[in-house]
Design a protein around this motif. Structure first.
Motif, short mmCIF file in Angstrom:
data_model
loop_
_atom_site.label_atom_id
_atom_site.label_comp_id
_atom_site.label_asym_id
_atom_site.label_seq_id
_atom_site.Cartn_x
_atom_site.Cartn_y
_atom_site.Cartn_z
N UNK A 282 0.81 -1.21 0.00
CA UNK A 282 0.00 0.00 0.00
C UNK A 282 0.84 1.27 0.00
N UNK A 283 2.01 1.21 0.62
CA UNK A 283 2.79 2.44 0.78
C UNK A 283 4.22 2.21 0.31
N UNK A 284 5.22 2.46 1.15
CA UNK A 284 6.61 2.39 0.68
C UNK A 284 7.37 1.19 1.20
N UNK A 285 6.67 0.22 1.81
CA UNK A 285 7.32 -0.96 2.36
C UNK A 285 6.87 -2.21 1.59
N UNK A 286 7.85 -3.00 1.17
CA UNK A 286 7.58 -4.25 0.46
C UNK A 286 8.00 -5.39 1.37
N UNK A 287 7.05 -6.08 2.01
CA UNK A 287 7.40 -7.15 2.94
C UNK A 287 7.61 -8.47 2.20
N UNK A 288 8.65 -9.19 2.57
CA UNK A 288 8.99 -10.45 1.92
C UNK A 288 8.86 -11.62 2.91
N UNK A 289 8.12 -12.64 2.49
CA UNK A 289 7.97 -13.87 3.26
C UNK A 289 8.68 -14.99 2.49
N UNK A 290 9.80 -15.47 3.04
CA UNK A 290 10.64 -16.44 2.34
C UNK A 290 10.40 -17.87 2.83
N UNK A 291 9.24 -18.09 3.45
CA UNK A 291 8.93 -19.41 3.99
C UNK A 291 9.03 -20.51 2.93
N UNK A 292 8.57 -20.20 1.72
CA UNK A 292 8.54 -21.21 0.66
C UNK A 292 9.68 -21.04 -0.34
N UNK A 293 10.62 -20.19 0.00
CA UNK A 293 11.76 -19.95 -0.90
C UNK A 293 12.96 -20.78 -0.47
N UNK A 294 13.80 -21.22 -1.40
CA UNK A 294 15.03 -21.92 -1.01
C UNK A 294 16.01 -21.01 -0.28
N UNK A 295 15.84 -19.71 -0.42
CA UNK A 295 16.68 -18.75 0.27
C UNK A 295 16.05 -18.33 1.59
N UNK A 296 16.85 -18.22 2.65
CA UNK A 296 16.33 -17.57 3.85
C UNK A 296 16.65 -16.09 3.78
N UNK A 297 16.24 -15.34 4.80
CA UNK A 297 16.38 -13.88 4.73
C UNK A 297 17.84 -13.45 4.68
N UNK A 298 18.68 -14.09 5.48
CA UNK A 298 20.10 -13.71 5.48
C UNK A 298 20.77 -14.09 4.16
N UNK A 299 20.34 -15.21 3.60
CA UNK A 299 20.90 -15.61 2.31
C UNK A 299 20.52 -14.64 1.21
N UNK A 300 19.26 -14.21 1.20
CA UNK A 300 18.83 -13.23 0.21
C UNK A 300 19.57 -11.91 0.40
N UNK A 301 19.68 -11.48 1.65
CA UNK A 301 20.36 -10.22 1.93
C UNK A 301 21.82 -10.26 1.50
N UNK A 302 22.50 -11.38 1.75
CA UNK A 302 23.91 -11.51 1.38
C UNK A 302 24.07 -11.51 -0.14
N UNK A 303 23.20 -12.24 -0.82
CA UNK A 303 23.28 -12.27 -2.29
C UNK A 303 22.99 -10.91 -2.89
N UNK A 304 22.01 -10.20 -2.32
CA UNK A 304 21.68 -8.87 -2.82
C UNK A 304 22.81 -7.89 -2.56
N UNK A 305 23.40 -7.96 -1.37
CA UNK A 305 24.51 -7.06 -1.04
C UNK A 305 25.68 -7.25 -2.01
#
Length: 345
Positions: A282-305
């Motif tokens: 709705x606004x300026x925040x995009x929430x991500x739920x990685x429950x069904x993803x092979x990546x966890x949050x730290x993995x996604x953050x590290x790859x993105x960084x």
């Protein structure tokens, strides 16, 4: 990412730098000693914000957490109870301050973001007597940070006001991003202000000021708030330099929030096919739920960084992207491409 590409920081809207116009306003600000009430720029900011929300007075504070905690101490006596949701900023990210500083007991309803059920809240209220901790106030968050920037509908807030009035309770709004709700739903700021006994509103998130929030309320409450702020170490001297940034933000950066919302929607559209979008944006925040993803949050953050994109890790399988003043169309497109490639692989 190439050597020439700058980092794209989507961790929070607190990472913005003052614009050239804002820096000029800060450099030329008229100042005085605010502890004595003699800083004209601070006084002007406080009067302006109070008027925007239809209240009598406001108080400039260094941080949003301090503004929230000052407000809570105005409406909940030590040993009494505050009701809020389990993901509320005041009980999640303010390091137990309500208990530590205000002696306030907190009880929460299940985390539902902006989807608050007034009837559920009404059923939680504990009256005086019965040897139970009495409820004194209800707090809501607009927009809701951990609720993905969700906007609590005006009708729901009016129902909560009815619950508060029926039980003799105060209603507080953690309005750190209420400017986003105002732009997203077109609700006048004064319409929000009319519903709450106390509010905290932030200048250093979407509005892009370097620091500062305000407590908003009646003249009597703000007089008390000035004492509480000093006791918490928030008395400032020539704070007009900071208040000038806030005044500039109010004049120039509210209506442009629609641009941040559009950029967030583009990011949401890019990641949605991978099943990681937690809720509608709705606004300026995009929430991500990685429950069904092979990546966890730290993995996604590290790859993105590694590709020059910074995102915020909220939990083992939850993360978020936040658009803001320092993210333009080009960098949003680059971030969307980067995240899409990572999620696809």
């Amino acid at each position: 990412m190439t050597v020439a590409d700058p980092l794209i920081d989507l961790r929070s809207d607190t990472v913005t730098r003052p614009t050239a116009g804002m820096r000029e306003a800060m450099a030329t600000a008229e100042v005085g000693d605010d502890v004595y009430g003699e800083d004209p720029t601070v006084n002007a900011l406080e009067a302006e914000v109070a008027a925007l929300f239809g209240h009598e007075a406001a108080l400039f504070a260094p941080t949003g957490s301090m503004a929230n905690q000052i407000a809570l101490q105005l409406v909940v006596p030590p040993g009494d109870e505050l009701l809020c949701d389990a993901d509320a900023h005041i009980v999640t990210y303010e390091i137990g301050a309500a208990a530590a500083y205000g002696g306030i007991s907190s009880r929460t309803w299940p985390a539902v973001g902006a989807d608050v059920d007034p009837d559920l809240v009404a059923g939680m209220v504990r009256p005086d007597g019965y040897f139970a901790v009495p409820t004194r106030a209800i707090a809501v968050e607009q927009t809701h940070n951990r609720g993905g920037g969700g906007v609590i509908p005006l009708a729901t807030l009016r129902e909560l006001r009815r619950v508060a009035d029926a039980n003799g309770l105060a209603l507080h709004c953690d309005g750190a991003r209420i400017w986003h709700a105002h732009v997203a739903d077109g609700v006048p700021l004064a319409a929000y202000g009319a519903l709450f006994d106390t509010m905290s509103v932030c200048l250093s998130k979407g509005l892009g000021a370097p620091v500062g929030s305000l407590v908003v309320g009646s003249a009597e409450k703000i007089e008390r708030a000035r004492f509480v702020r000093k006791r918490m170490g928030g008395g400032m001297r020539q704070a007009g330099v900071l208040a000038a940034a806030g005044r500039y933000a109010l004049a120039h950066h509210i209506q442009r929030l629609v641009d941040d919302h559009a950029k967030a929607a583009r990011l949401a559209e890019a990641v949605a096919p991978f099943g990681v979008l937690a809720t509608a944006v709705r606004t300026n925040i995009v929430p991500l739920d990685l429950t069904k993803s092979p990546l966890d949050a730290r993995g996604l953050a590290a790859a993105a960084r590694a590709e020059g994109v910074l995102i915020s890790v909220l939990g083992p399988r939850s993360a978020r992207l936040v658009t803001h003043l320092d993210v333009d169309d080009t960098t949003v497109d680059r971030a969307a491409t980067t995240l899409t490639q990572i999620l696809r692989n």
